[in-house]
Design an enzyme around this catalytic site. Structure first.
Site, mmCIF file in Angstrom:
data_model
loop_
_atom_site.group_PDB
_atom_site.id
_atom_site.type_symbol
_atom_site.label_atom_id
_atom_site.label_comp_id
_atom_site.label_asym_id
_atom_site.label_seq_id
_atom_site.Cartn_x
_atom_site.Cartn_y
_atom_site.Cartn_z
ATOM 1 N N ASP A 30 0.816 -1.172 0.065
ATOM 2 C CA ASP A 30 0.138 -0.118 -0.105
ATOM 3 C C ASP A 30 1.047 1.367 -0.030
ATOM 4 O O ASP A 30 1.825 1.485 0.731
ATOM 5 C CB ASP A 30 -1.057 -0.037 1.241
ATOM 6 C CG ASP A 30 -2.198 0.936 1.174
ATOM 7 O OD1 ASP A 30 -3.119 0.599 1.160
ATOM 8 O OD2 ASP A 30 -1.797 2.114 1.228
ATOM 9 N N ILE A 31 0.505 2.191 -0.814
ATOM 10 C CA ILE A 31 1.231 3.408 -0.992
ATOM 11 C C ILE A 31 1.422 4.259 0.448
ATOM 12 O O ILE A 31 2.206 5.269 0.385
ATOM 13 C CB ILE A 31 0.815 4.343 -2.055
ATOM 14 C CG1 ILE A 31 1.875 5.006 -2.928
ATOM 15 C CG2 ILE A 31 -0.408 5.012 -1.933
ATOM 16 C CD1 ILE A 31 1.535 5.520 -4.081
ATOM 17 N N GLN A 93 -14.460 2.632 1.263
ATOM 18 C CA GLN A 93 -13.718 2.211 -0.106
ATOM 19 C C GLN A 93 -13.540 3.436 -0.925
ATOM 20 O O GLN A 93 -14.407 4.054 -1.079
ATOM 21 C CB GLN A 93 -14.732 1.081 -0.793
ATOM 22 C CG GLN A 93 -13.888 0.593 -1.897
ATOM 23 C CD GLN A 93 -14.749 -0.504 -2.593
ATOM 24 O OE1 GLN A 93 -15.877 -0.708 -2.148
ATOM 25 N NE2 GLN A 93 -14.152 -1.202 -3.764
ATOM 26 N N HIS A 99 -10.275 -5.234 -3.126
ATOM 27 C CA HIS A 99 -8.895 -5.474 -2.661
ATOM 28 C C HIS A 99 -8.920 -5.709 -1.218
ATOM 29 O O HIS A 99 -9.636 -5.285 -0.255
ATOM 30 C CB HIS A 99 -7.994 -4.543 -2.945
ATOM 31 C CG HIS A 99 -8.490 -3.178 -2.290
ATOM 32 N ND1 HIS A 99 -9.242 -2.151 -2.918
ATOM 33 C CD2 HIS A 99 -8.294 -2.199 -1.199
ATOM 34 C CE1 HIS A 99 -9.658 -0.978 -2.447
ATOM 35 N NE2 HIS A 99 -8.750 -1.219 -1.319
ATOM 36 N N HIS A 101 -6.666 -5.859 2.442
ATOM 37 C CA HIS A 101 -5.584 -4.937 3.011
ATOM 38 C C HIS A 101 -4.923 -6.190 4.096
ATOM 39 O O HIS A 101 -5.854 -6.657 4.467
ATOM 40 C CB HIS A 101 -5.998 -3.795 3.834
ATOM 41 C CG HIS A 101 -6.485 -2.773 3.331
ATOM 42 N ND1 HIS A 101 -5.917 -1.462 3.052
ATOM 43 C CD2 HIS A 101 -7.680 -2.604 2.502
ATOM 44 C CE1 HIS A 101 -6.593 -0.840 2.455
ATOM 45 N NE2 HIS A 101 -7.615 -1.180 2.015
#
Ligand code: AMP
Ligand code: ZN
Length: 139
Positions: A30-31, A93, A99, A101
């Site tokens: 994750d960024i 979301q 997706h 996490h």
């Protein structure tokens, strides 16, 4: 799917910090991680909601997420991990490609879920929830 950032990652059109891929799923960091190492597992196919992801792909997402959790323990000295999935804007979301996490956790990581604990007013109210949900649950 046009204009889907995760489809662009699947297609290699934008970069990601990839940690795993196979014929069904992709996993990358994750960024903006909750804890460093925080990863996302996504289906290659575009689905807005996890509820429309075919069972074999959903199973692979969960399996890979679990393996990543084990890797967190072995590689990052994590004590545990959380799975988290937001489905719908009200659930948080923001990327409309389903997706999962996976967040590495440790006792001193400084993060706490803001998790409240309500109570049902009565057994009847709780049973009413059971019956309503069961009546619409199709597997
Ligand atoms: P959510 O839709 O709330 O489950 O969260 C979407 C997640 O995607 C957020 O945690 C973002 O930090 C993450 N994210 C968005 N764009 C990227 C990207 N290009 N690469 C990696 N993670 C991303
Ligand atoms: Zn997509």
């Amino acid at each position: 799917m046009d204009n889907c950032i995760f489809c662009k990652i699947v297609e290699g059109k934008i970069p990601c910090a990839k940690i795993y891929e196979d014929e069904l799923v992709l996993a990358f960091l994750d960024i903006s991680p909750i804890c460093k190492g925080h990863a996302l597992v996504i289906p290659r196919e575009h689905h807005q909601s996890i509820s429309s992801v075919p069972e074999n792909i959903a199973g692979r997402i969960t399996h890979v997420a679990g393996r990543i959790g084990i890797a967190f323990k072995r590689a990052l000295d994590a004590d545990g991990f959380n799975f988290h999935l937001s489905d719908g804007a009200c659930a948080g979301q923001v990327v409309w490609h389903a997706h999962m996490h996976v967040v590495p956790r440790g006792p001193e990581d400084g993060f706490r879920w803001n998790w409240r604990q309500l109570k049902y007013d009565s057994d009847a109210e709780r049973n009413d929830f059971v019956e309503k949900i069961k009546s619409k649950l199709k597997t």
